[in-house]
Design a protein around this motif. Sequence first.
Motif, PDB file in Angstrom:
ATOM      1  N   UNK A  54       0.836  -1.203   0.000  1.00  0.00           N
ATOM      2  CA  UNK A  54       0.000   0.000   0.000  1.00  0.00           C
ATOM      3  C   UNK A  54       0.871   1.253   0.000  1.00  0.00           C
ATOM      4  N   UNK A  55       1.917   1.262   0.812  1.00  0.00           N
ATOM      5  CA  UNK A  55       2.831   2.401   0.879  1.00  0.00           C
ATOM      6  C   UNK A  55       3.503   2.629  -0.472  1.00  0.00           C
ATOM      7  N   UNK A  56       3.912   1.562  -1.126  1.00  0.00           N
ATOM      8  CA  UNK A  56       4.533   1.680  -2.449  1.00  0.00           C
ATOM      9  C   UNK A  56       3.546   2.267  -3.459  1.00  0.00           C
ATOM     10  N   UNK A  57       2.294   1.826  -3.393  1.00  0.00           N
ATOM     11  CA  UNK A  57       1.266   2.353  -4.307  1.00  0.00           C
ATOM     12  C   UNK A  57       1.027   3.844  -4.062  1.00  0.00           C
ATOM     13  N   UNK A  58       1.003   4.246  -2.810  1.00  0.00           N
ATOM     14  CA  UNK A  58       0.791   5.666  -2.487  1.00  0.00           C
ATOM     15  C   UNK A  58       1.964   6.500  -3.001  1.00  0.00           C
ATOM     16  N   UNK A  59       3.168   5.994  -2.826  1.00  0.00           N
ATOM     17  CA  UNK A  59       4.351   6.722  -3.321  1.00  0.00           C
ATOM     18  C   UNK A  59       4.319   6.845  -4.845  1.00  0.00           C
ATOM     19  N   UNK A  60       3.865   5.791  -5.509  1.00  0.00           N
ATOM     20  CA  UNK A  60       3.721   5.848  -6.974  1.00  0.00           C
ATOM     21  C   UNK A  60       2.689   6.909  -7.364  1.00  0.00           C
ATOM     22  N   UNK A  61       1.600   6.968  -6.608  1.00  0.00           N
ATOM     23  CA  UNK A  61       0.569   7.978  -6.887  1.00  0.00           C
ATOM     24  C   UNK A  61       1.120   9.381  -6.668  1.00  0.00           C
ATOM     25  N   UNK A  62       1.920   9.553  -5.620  1.00  0.00           N
ATOM     26  CA  UNK A  62       2.526  10.858  -5.361  1.00  0.00           C
ATOM     27  C   UNK A  62       3.458  11.255  -6.504  1.00  0.00           C
ATOM     28  N   UNK A  63       4.217  10.302  -7.014  1.00  0.00           N
ATOM     29  CA  UNK A  63       5.104  10.583  -8.145  1.00  0.00           C
ATOM     30  C   UNK A  63       4.279  10.989  -9.375  1.00  0.00           C
ATOM     31  N   UNK A  92      -1.322  16.333  -3.323  1.00  0.00           N
ATOM     32  CA  UNK A  92      -0.018  16.018  -2.727  1.00  0.00           C
ATOM     33  C   UNK A  92      -0.111  15.962  -1.210  1.00  0.00           C
ATOM     34  N   UNK A  93      -0.821  16.933  -0.632  1.00  0.00           N
ATOM     35  CA  UNK A  93      -0.972  16.970   0.830  1.00  0.00           C
ATOM     36  C   UNK A  93      -1.694  15.705   1.316  1.00  0.00           C
ATOM     37  N   UNK A  94      -2.744  15.335   0.625  1.00  0.00           N
ATOM     38  CA  UNK A  94      -3.512  14.129   1.002  1.00  0.00           C
ATOM     39  C   UNK A  94      -2.637  12.884   0.895  1.00  0.00           C
ATOM     40  N   UNK A  95      -1.867  12.768  -0.169  1.00  0.00           N
ATOM     41  CA  UNK A  95      -0.993  11.605  -0.347  1.00  0.00           C
ATOM     42  C   UNK A  95       0.121  11.573   0.702  1.00  0.00           C
ATOM     43  N   UNK A  96       0.676  12.733   1.035  1.00  0.00           N
ATOM     44  CA  UNK A  96       1.708  12.772   2.082  1.00  0.00           C
ATOM     45  C   UNK A  96       1.132  12.345   3.434  1.00  0.00           C
ATOM     46  N   UNK A  97      -0.104  12.745   3.713  1.00  0.00           N
ATOM     47  CA  UNK A  97      -0.772  12.294   4.943  1.00  0.00           C
ATOM     48  C   UNK A  97      -0.966  10.781   4.938  1.00  0.00           C
ATOM     49  N   UNK A  98      -1.359  10.252   3.787  1.00  0.00           N
ATOM     50  CA  UNK A  98      -1.557   8.809   3.666  1.00  0.00           C
ATOM     51  C   UNK A  98      -0.238   8.059   3.839  1.00  0.00           C
ATOM     52  N   UNK A  99       0.864   8.625   3.319  1.00  0.00           N
ATOM     53  CA  UNK A  99       2.190   8.008   3.486  1.00  0.00           C
ATOM     54  C   UNK A  99       2.566   7.975   4.963  1.00  0.00           C
ATOM     55  N   UNK A 100       2.344   9.084   5.656  1.00  0.00           N
ATOM     56  CA  UNK A 100       2.677   9.138   7.083  1.00  0.00           C
ATOM     57  C   UNK A 100       1.854   8.120   7.873  1.00  0.00           C
ATOM     58  N   UNK A 101       0.577   8.011   7.552  1.00  0.00           N
ATOM     59  CA  UNK A 101      -0.281   7.042   8.241  1.00  0.00           C
ATOM     60  C   UNK A 101       0.180   5.616   7.978  1.00  0.00           C
ATOM     61  N   UNK A 102       0.491   5.312   6.734  1.00  0.00           N
ATOM     62  CA  UNK A 102       0.954   3.965   6.376  1.00  0.00           C
ATOM     63  C   UNK A 102       2.276   3.640   7.078  1.00  0.00           C
ATOM     64  N   UNK A 103       3.196   4.602   7.131  1.00  0.00           N
ATOM     65  CA  UNK A 103       4.470   4.374   7.814  1.00  0.00           C
ATOM     66  C   UNK A 103       4.255   4.128   9.304  1.00  0.00           C
ATOM     67  N   UNK A 104       3.342   4.883   9.921  1.00  0.00           N
ATOM     68  CA  UNK A 104       3.037   4.668  11.341  1.00  0.00           C
ATOM     69  C   UNK A 104       2.426   3.291  11.566  1.00  0.00           C
ATOM     70  N   UNK A 105       1.550   2.865  10.658  1.00  0.00           N
ATOM     71  CA  UNK A 105       0.939   1.539  10.767  1.00  0.00           C
ATOM     72  C   UNK A 105       2.001   0.439  10.668  1.00  0.00           C
TER      73      UNK A 105
END
Length: 167
Positions: A74-83, A115-128
Amino acid sequence: LREALLVKIKEKTIDTRAIMTMLADRNVDRLMVEKKDEKDVPILKEDQMRINKFARLSSRQQGYQEESKKKLQELENIRDALAAVEEFAITAEDDDKLRLSIGECFVEVRQEVAEERLNDMIATAQNDIEAIESDMKAVLKEMEELKVILYAKFGKTINLELDPEED
């Protein structure tokens, strides 16, 4: 679970055919103790409770591993979306908006909001992921403590190692 089943087989409290059916297509000989390594050790209630606890912890640890793999994907997919959003920012006109998928609908948003939404999602995924890894470490530590106790009593007559096919 496997360890508890092996103990029950030795005690003849469970039908071995049922177990063998469950273990079909596996190298069962590798799981069995060699005759020279067998020793007749009485199994006390506390021992059985430790074996059962180890089996539950092992199952929980495998669940954590699967959950961790899913979160990493999921984190990889979010990072791809951010890119992709950053690439959109380079090629888009000033007034172009992105369509952001929220549930089953799409909402048009500016690139900065996406971008802000995706960065929030990345932070949440990393915390999980960190929480899962922390829980997994605690479970592994408890499993190691139980291994020491059980191997000290039963030696090679008990197998507490995971089957590589289950990893």
